[in-house]
Scaffold this motif. Structure first.
Motif, mmCIF file in Angstrom:
data_model
loop_
_atom_site.group_PDB
_atom_site.id
_atom_site.type_symbol
_atom_site.label_atom_id
_atom_site.label_comp_id
_atom_site.label_asym_id
_atom_site.label_seq_id
_atom_site.Cartn_x
_atom_site.Cartn_y
_atom_site.Cartn_z
ATOM 1 N N LYS A 106 16.865 57.889 -0.587
ATOM 2 C CA LYS A 106 15.761 57.720 0.126
ATOM 3 C C LYS A 106 14.722 57.336 -1.044
ATOM 4 O O LYS A 106 14.691 57.956 -1.989
ATOM 5 C CB LYS A 106 15.199 59.140 0.710
ATOM 6 C CG LYS A 106 15.970 59.399 1.843
ATOM 7 C CD LYS A 106 15.299 60.644 2.314
ATOM 8 C CE LYS A 106 15.875 60.830 3.837
ATOM 9 N NZ LYS A 106 15.569 62.254 4.199
ATOM 10 N N HIS A 107 13.927 56.124 -0.860
ATOM 11 C CA HIS A 107 13.132 55.451 -1.647
ATOM 12 C C HIS A 107 11.629 55.475 -1.197
ATOM 13 O O HIS A 107 11.492 55.282 0.267
ATOM 14 C CB HIS A 107 13.561 53.874 -1.723
ATOM 15 C CG HIS A 107 12.284 53.196 -2.533
ATOM 16 N ND1 HIS A 107 11.459 52.594 -1.918
ATOM 17 C CD2 HIS A 107 12.016 53.180 -3.787
ATOM 18 C CE1 HIS A 107 10.656 51.746 -2.453
ATOM 19 N NE2 HIS A 107 10.705 52.414 -3.882
ATOM 20 N N LEU A 108 10.636 55.965 -2.008
ATOM 21 C CA LEU A 108 9.340 55.839 -1.620
ATOM 22 C C LEU A 108 8.514 55.003 -2.761
ATOM 23 O O LEU A 108 8.737 55.108 -4.002
ATOM 24 C CB LEU A 108 8.643 57.272 -2.168
ATOM 25 C CG LEU A 108 7.048 57.421 -1.748
ATOM 26 C CD1 LEU A 108 6.617 57.288 -0.313
ATOM 27 C CD2 LEU A 108 6.753 58.903 -2.334
ATOM 28 N N LYS A 153 13.412 47.538 3.316
ATOM 29 C CA LYS A 153 14.020 47.869 4.776
ATOM 30 C C LYS A 153 14.774 46.672 5.199
ATOM 31 O O LYS A 153 15.736 47.043 5.778
ATOM 32 C CB LYS A 153 12.967 48.257 5.601
ATOM 33 C CG LYS A 153 12.650 49.621 5.585
ATOM 34 C CD LYS A 153 11.848 50.216 6.753
ATOM 35 C CE LYS A 153 10.399 50.611 6.349
ATOM 36 N NZ LYS A 153 9.508 51.015 7.172
ATOM 37 N N ALA A 154 14.177 45.687 5.043
ATOM 38 C CA ALA A 154 14.883 44.468 5.500
ATOM 39 C C ALA A 154 16.276 44.248 4.941
ATOM 40 O O ALA A 154 17.132 43.636 5.349
ATOM 41 C CB ALA A 154 14.143 43.067 5.380
ATOM 42 N N ALA A 155 16.491 44.836 3.764
ATOM 43 C CA ALA A 155 17.769 44.867 3.000
ATOM 44 C C ALA A 155 18.471 46.136 3.147
ATOM 45 O O ALA A 155 19.505 46.562 2.376
ATOM 46 C CB ALA A 155 17.467 44.646 1.462
ATOM 47 N N ASP A 156 18.207 46.835 4.437
ATOM 48 C CA ASP A 156 18.876 48.114 4.604
ATOM 49 C C ASP A 156 18.570 49.355 3.479
ATOM 50 O O ASP A 156 19.376 50.188 3.700
ATOM 51 C CB ASP A 156 20.343 47.990 4.739
ATOM 52 C CG ASP A 156 20.595 47.005 5.751
ATOM 53 O OD1 ASP A 156 19.963 47.110 6.966
ATOM 54 O OD2 ASP A 156 21.743 46.437 5.779
ATOM 55 N N TRP A 157 17.487 49.255 3.033
ATOM 56 C CA TRP A 157 17.272 50.308 2.232
ATOM 57 C C TRP A 157 16.347 51.405 3.176
ATOM 58 O O TRP A 157 15.566 51.110 4.017
ATOM 59 C CB TRP A 157 16.237 49.978 0.960
ATOM 60 C CG TRP A 157 16.905 49.627 -0.148
ATOM 61 C CD1 TRP A 157 17.857 48.805 -0.181
ATOM 62 C CD2 TRP A 157 16.508 50.082 -1.612
ATOM 63 N NE1 TRP A 157 18.075 48.451 -1.675
ATOM 64 C CE2 TRP A 157 17.387 49.246 -2.390
ATOM 65 C CE3 TRP A 157 15.492 50.796 -2.120
ATOM 66 C CZ2 TRP A 157 17.441 49.110 -3.806
ATOM 67 C CZ3 TRP A 157 15.392 51.011 -3.460
ATOM 68 C CH2 TRP A 157 16.464 50.234 -4.511
ATOM 69 N N ASN A 158 16.453 52.764 2.796
ATOM 70 C CA ASN A 158 15.768 53.667 3.495
ATOM 71 C C ASN A 158 14.261 53.861 2.792
ATOM 72 O O ASN A 158 14.630 54.600 1.709
ATOM 73 C CB ASN A 158 16.491 55.044 3.567
ATOM 74 C CG ASN A 158 15.914 55.958 4.161
ATOM 75 O OD1 ASN A 158 14.952 56.024 4.786
ATOM 76 N ND2 ASN A 158 16.729 57.238 4.831
ATOM 77 N N LYS A 171 11.745 64.437 0.658
ATOM 78 C CA LYS A 171 11.647 64.143 -0.625
ATOM 79 C C LYS A 171 12.605 63.131 -1.197
ATOM 80 O O LYS A 171 13.421 62.569 -0.419
ATOM 81 C CB LYS A 171 12.645 65.665 -1.490
ATOM 82 C CG LYS A 171 11.797 66.843 -1.247
ATOM 83 C CD LYS A 171 10.765 67.194 -1.924
ATOM 84 C CE LYS A 171 10.291 68.796 -1.777
ATOM 85 N NZ LYS A 171 8.837 68.810 -2.452
ATOM 86 N N PHE A 172 12.441 62.367 -2.309
ATOM 87 C CA PHE A 172 13.006 61.147 -2.540
ATOM 88 C C PHE A 172 13.869 61.169 -3.772
ATOM 89 O O PHE A 172 13.697 61.783 -4.690
ATOM 90 C CB PHE A 172 11.891 60.061 -2.569
ATOM 91 C CG PHE A 172 10.976 59.977 -1.193
ATOM 92 C CD1 PHE A 172 11.545 59.061 -0.216
ATOM 93 C CD2 PHE A 172 10.086 60.860 -1.074
ATOM 94 C CE1 PHE A 172 10.745 59.018 0.879
ATOM 95 C CE2 PHE A 172 9.204 60.562 0.146
ATOM 96 C CZ PHE A 172 9.674 59.874 0.995
#
Ligand SMILES: [Zn+2]
Length: 255
Positions: free
Chosen positions: A106-108, A122-127, A146-147
């Motif tokens: 999970k990325h913030l 997100k366009a590269a499928d990251w959360n 939490k990230f």
């Protein structure tokens, strides 16, 4: 501006005034672009223990004052890359730094402005989500997840309250998460008893917290983190390197 009893916000060390610059001093001066003087003096102080350089009066401004005076419609003229160029560049960097981690973490993006970096990831499928204290004013960070990875590009030098930033990051980070952040180190650029001519020390850009390597070291110690620097501008806070990051990061880059 009182010249006495200045305390370093990073290490509580004794600090004193270093110099005064016009509020309109901007980072564009390194490209030869100078804005009309504002006539408003901005004082910078320096800590004699850790070298942290800060603008005490500006640091006491309210969010509204920063919005009106700094992050207003003219801001784009002093930081033309922030809307589009920097987020695109950072997305490309992150995707090549951490290939294939998209489904695991999970990325913030902290201080992510308009959220473009997160959208690209997100366009590269990251959360990924973006949080910016100036944009998401009504969002309580305690209500966020939490990230595993928090990025903070060109954020640290803008914060008026370093402890608040660190405690926010601490709240948002998983125990074995990483904070990847960029801020240009002042080492070699700021010296006691010399005029403050460094281009990065620019109040019009909101650059009011200028970190030395030692000040970042002390800050990471205070929060039980370790610090690694990949360059004079890209750094990492971590406790233990998590398995998802291990193959992608070599921690032999300390300055
Ligand atoms: Zn200090």
């Amino acid at each position: 501006m009182k010249a006495h009893a200045l305390i370093c916000p990073v290490c509580d060390g004794e600090s004193s005034l270093l110099d005064v610059v016009d509020f309109h001093k901007s980072c564009e001066e390194r490209r030869g672009i100078y804005f009309d003087l504002s006539g408003i003096p901005i004082y910078y102080a320096i800590c004699h223990n850790c070298g942290f350089c800060f603008a005490p009066e500006m640091a006491a401004w309210s969010l509204e004052q920063f919005e009106t005076k700094v992050y207003n419609q003219q801001y784009v003229h002093v930081d033309p890359d922030y809307i589009e160029i920097r987020p695109r560049e950072k997305a490309t960097e992150l995707l090549s730094m951490f290939p294939g981690v998209n489904s695991f973490i999970k990325h913030l993006d902290y201080g992510g402005g308009n959220g473009l970096l997160s959208q690209l990831l997100k366009a590269a499928d990251w959360n990924s989500i973006s949080y910016d204290p100036f944009v998401d004013k009504n969002k309580n960070i305690n209500s966020l997840d939490k990230f595993d990875l928090i990025t903070a590009y060109e954020v640290f030098e803008h914060v008026p309250d370093v402890d608040r930033l660190m405690s926010n990051l601490n709240t948002l980070l998983k125990p074995n998460g990483l904070v990847l952040f960029s801020t240009l180190l002042s080492d070699g650029n700021i010296h006691s008893k010399q005029r403050l001519e460094w281009w990065y020390a620019s109040p019009r850009n909101g650059h009011i917290s200028l970190f030395s390597k030692k000040s970042l070291d002390l800050l990471s110690e205070k929060y039980g983190w370790q610090l690694a620097s990949f360059s004079d501008s890209l750094h990492l806070f971590y406790r233990v390197l998590p398995p998802w990051a291990t193959p992608h990061i070599t921690l032999n880059y300390n300055l």
